[in-house]
Scaffold this motif. Structure first.
Motif, PDB file in Angstrom:
ATOM      1  N   ARG A  31       0.840  -1.192   0.000  1.00 11.56           N
ATOM      2  CA  ARG A  31       0.000   0.000   0.000  1.00 11.56           C
ATOM      3  C   ARG A  31       0.877   1.245   0.000  1.00 11.56           C
ATOM      4  O   ARG A  31       2.103   1.152   0.086  1.00 11.56           O
ATOM      5  CB  ARG A  31      -0.938  -0.003   1.212  1.00 11.56           C
ATOM      6  N   ILE A  32       0.235   2.410  -0.111  1.00 13.79           N
ATOM      7  CA  ILE A  32       0.933   3.684  -0.204  1.00 13.79           C
ATOM      8  C   ILE A  32       0.562   4.561   0.983  1.00 13.79           C
ATOM      9  O   ILE A  32      -0.617   4.713   1.313  1.00 13.79           O
ATOM     10  CB  ILE A  32       0.587   4.423  -1.514  1.00 13.79           C
ATOM     11  N   LEU A  33       1.576   5.153   1.605  1.00 16.79           N
ATOM     12  CA  LEU A  33       1.369   6.153   2.654  1.00 16.79           C
ATOM     13  C   LEU A  33       1.833   7.495   2.125  1.00 16.79           C
ATOM     14  O   LEU A  33       2.959   7.601   1.616  1.00 16.79           O
ATOM     15  CB  LEU A  33       2.176   5.803   3.908  1.00 16.79           C
ATOM     16  N   LYS A  34       1.005   8.529   2.231  1.00 19.13           N
ATOM     17  CA  LYS A  34       1.365   9.844   1.711  1.00 19.13           C
ATOM     18  C   LYS A  34       1.557  10.835   2.847  1.00 19.13           C
ATOM     19  O   LYS A  34       0.883  10.781   3.871  1.00 19.13           O
ATOM     20  CB  LYS A  34       0.303  10.351   0.746  1.00 19.13           C
ATOM     21  N   ALA A  35       2.521  11.740   2.614  1.00 18.44           N
ATOM     22  CA  ALA A  35       2.773  12.839   3.545  1.00 18.44           C
ATOM     23  C   ALA A  35       3.261  14.021   2.725  1.00 18.44           C
ATOM     24  O   ALA A  35       4.386  14.008   2.205  1.00 18.44           O
ATOM     25  CB  ALA A  35       3.798  12.454   4.595  1.00 18.44           C
ATOM     26  N   GLY A  36       2.415  15.030   2.555  1.00 18.60           N
ATOM     27  CA  GLY A  36       2.788  16.169   1.730  1.00 18.60           C
ATOM     28  C   GLY A  36       3.010  15.757   0.295  1.00 18.60           C
ATOM     29  O   GLY A  36       2.160  15.104  -0.319  1.00 18.60           O
ATOM     30  N   ASP A  37       4.164  16.110  -0.252  1.00 21.40           N
ATOM     31  CA  ASP A  37       4.487  15.800  -1.649  1.00 21.40           C
ATOM     32  C   ASP A  37       5.233  14.481  -1.803  1.00 21.40           C
ATOM     33  O   ASP A  37       5.731  14.180  -2.886  1.00 21.40           O
ATOM     34  CB  ASP A  37       5.340  16.931  -2.252  1.00 21.40           C
ATOM     35  N   LEU A  38       5.313  13.696  -0.730  1.00 21.52           N
ATOM     36  CA  LEU A  38       6.036  12.428  -0.783  1.00 21.52           C
ATOM     37  C   LEU A  38       5.107  11.271  -0.434  1.00 21.52           C
ATOM     38  O   LEU A  38       4.032  11.454   0.120  1.00 21.52           O
ATOM     39  CB  LEU A  38       7.212  12.443   0.203  1.00 21.52           C
ATOM     40  N   ALA A  39       5.560  10.067  -0.786  1.00 23.25           N
ATOM     41  CA  ALA A  39       4.807   8.853  -0.454  1.00 23.25           C
ATOM     42  C   ALA A  39       5.792   7.738  -0.179  1.00 23.25           C
ATOM     43  O   ALA A  39       6.932   7.745  -0.661  1.00 23.25           O
ATOM     44  CB  ALA A  39       3.873   8.471  -1.594  1.00 23.25           C
ATOM     45  N   ALA A  40       5.359   6.781   0.615  1.00 21.44           N
ATOM     46  CA  ALA A  40       6.168   5.599   0.903  1.00 21.44           C
ATOM     47  C   ALA A  40       5.412   4.358   0.476  1.00 21.44           C
ATOM     48  O   ALA A  40       4.199   4.254   0.681  1.00 21.44           O
ATOM     49  CB  ALA A  40       6.514   5.529   2.390  1.00 21.44           C
ATOM     50  N   VAL A  41       6.122   3.430  -0.156  1.00 23.04           N
ATOM     51  CA  VAL A  41       5.560   2.141  -0.546  1.00 23.04           C
ATOM     52  C   VAL A  41       5.814   1.186   0.618  1.00 23.04           C
ATOM     53  O   VAL A  41       6.971   0.926   0.981  1.00 23.04           O
ATOM     54  CB  VAL A  41       6.226   1.611  -1.832  1.00 23.04           C
TER      55      VAL A  41
END
Length: 257
Positions: A31-41
């Motif tokens: 899944r994807i976690l978003k924070a501002g202009d970034l995301a983590a897989v």
């Protein structure tokens, strides 16, 4: 449930295909976690995760799928955070750093080059380049092999000369390939290799880089040169400016278990 981190992308990165198998048995949903202009897989982190072949391939497959849609900062296998909030917190805290790294690594891959001496060939070089070693070897030969002391002396002289040659050739390999790379990262010393260097290369310059490797092999036939790549640019995901000790992610310290 702790969170397993595969990599970092821009928040605008295309969605991942459905059904990607993450690490774990059974495989955890990616899944994807978003924070501002970034995301983590990410995925949930399985208990007792070990670097078995299936798990390593699962980690690599997620990065390959994510990388097909654009630049990804790859985390090394085993990067685990206490929870999702820890991941998004790091993304927010180091947003400038990760944004810069994404721009710097876009369209680039890593090649790892390892080199070692071919034993007989390097001994020939050492003998040819060192008249003192040649003279002592000839003296020992003429005296039926030489005394115990002169044998030890010859062995120490040869070993020292080989060690100097290793240092020289490590620099020569790095300099031969550096002009066709955007960046260079010298890896830790490892048993059996005189050089362990990673190169950041533009994807459209890969053929030029591999051609330079072949030229180095021809110019230094006393070396065995191995290339691994193209790889995600693990060696160039640098830690942020306030990197705590104990990072296991090659650039994202989100806590480990």
């Amino acid at each position: 449930m702790s969170t397993y981190v595969y990599g970092i992308t821009a928040g605008s990165h295309p969605s991942l295909p459905e059904g990607i198998a993450g690490v774990g048995e059974p495989p955890r949903e990616v899944r994807i976690l978003k924070a501002g202009d970034l995301a983590a897989v990410v995925s949930d982190a399985p208990e007792g995760l070990r670097p078995k072949r299936r798990e390593l391939l699962a980690h690599q497959n997620v990065l390959s799928e994510a990388g097909a849609g654009g630049c990804v900062l790859p985390m090394r296998f085993g990067s685990v955070a206490p929870d999702d909030a820890s991941v998004t917190g790091v993304l927010a805290e180091r947003a400038d750093h990760y944004t810069e790294r994404l721009a710097a690594l876009d369209g680039r891959v890593e090649y790892n080059v390892k080199a070692n001496h071919v034993e007989e060939a390097v001994l020939h070089h050492v003998m040819a380049d060192n008249p003192e070693i040649r003279a002592l070897a000839e003296s020992n030969r003429q005296s039926g092999g030489g005394s115990y002391e002169t044998k030890i002396q010859l062995g120490e002289m040869v070993a020292a000369a080989v060690q100097r040659k290793e240092a020289e050739d490590a620099v020569a390999v790095e300099r031969a390939l550096e002009p066709v790379a955007d960046a260079v990262s010298v890896g830790p010393e490892s048993t059996g290799w005189l050089a362990n260097v990673s190169y950041l290369v533009k994807q459209d310059a890969a053929e030029e880089f591999l051609a330079a490797v072949e030229r180095a092999r021809k110019d230094m036939p006393h070396l065995e040169v191995r290339v691994n790549g193209p790889l995600p640019p693990y060696s160039f995901v640098e830690p942020g400016p306030a990197e705590p000790a104990g990072t296991a992610a090659g650039g994202m310290d989100v806590g480990t278990e």
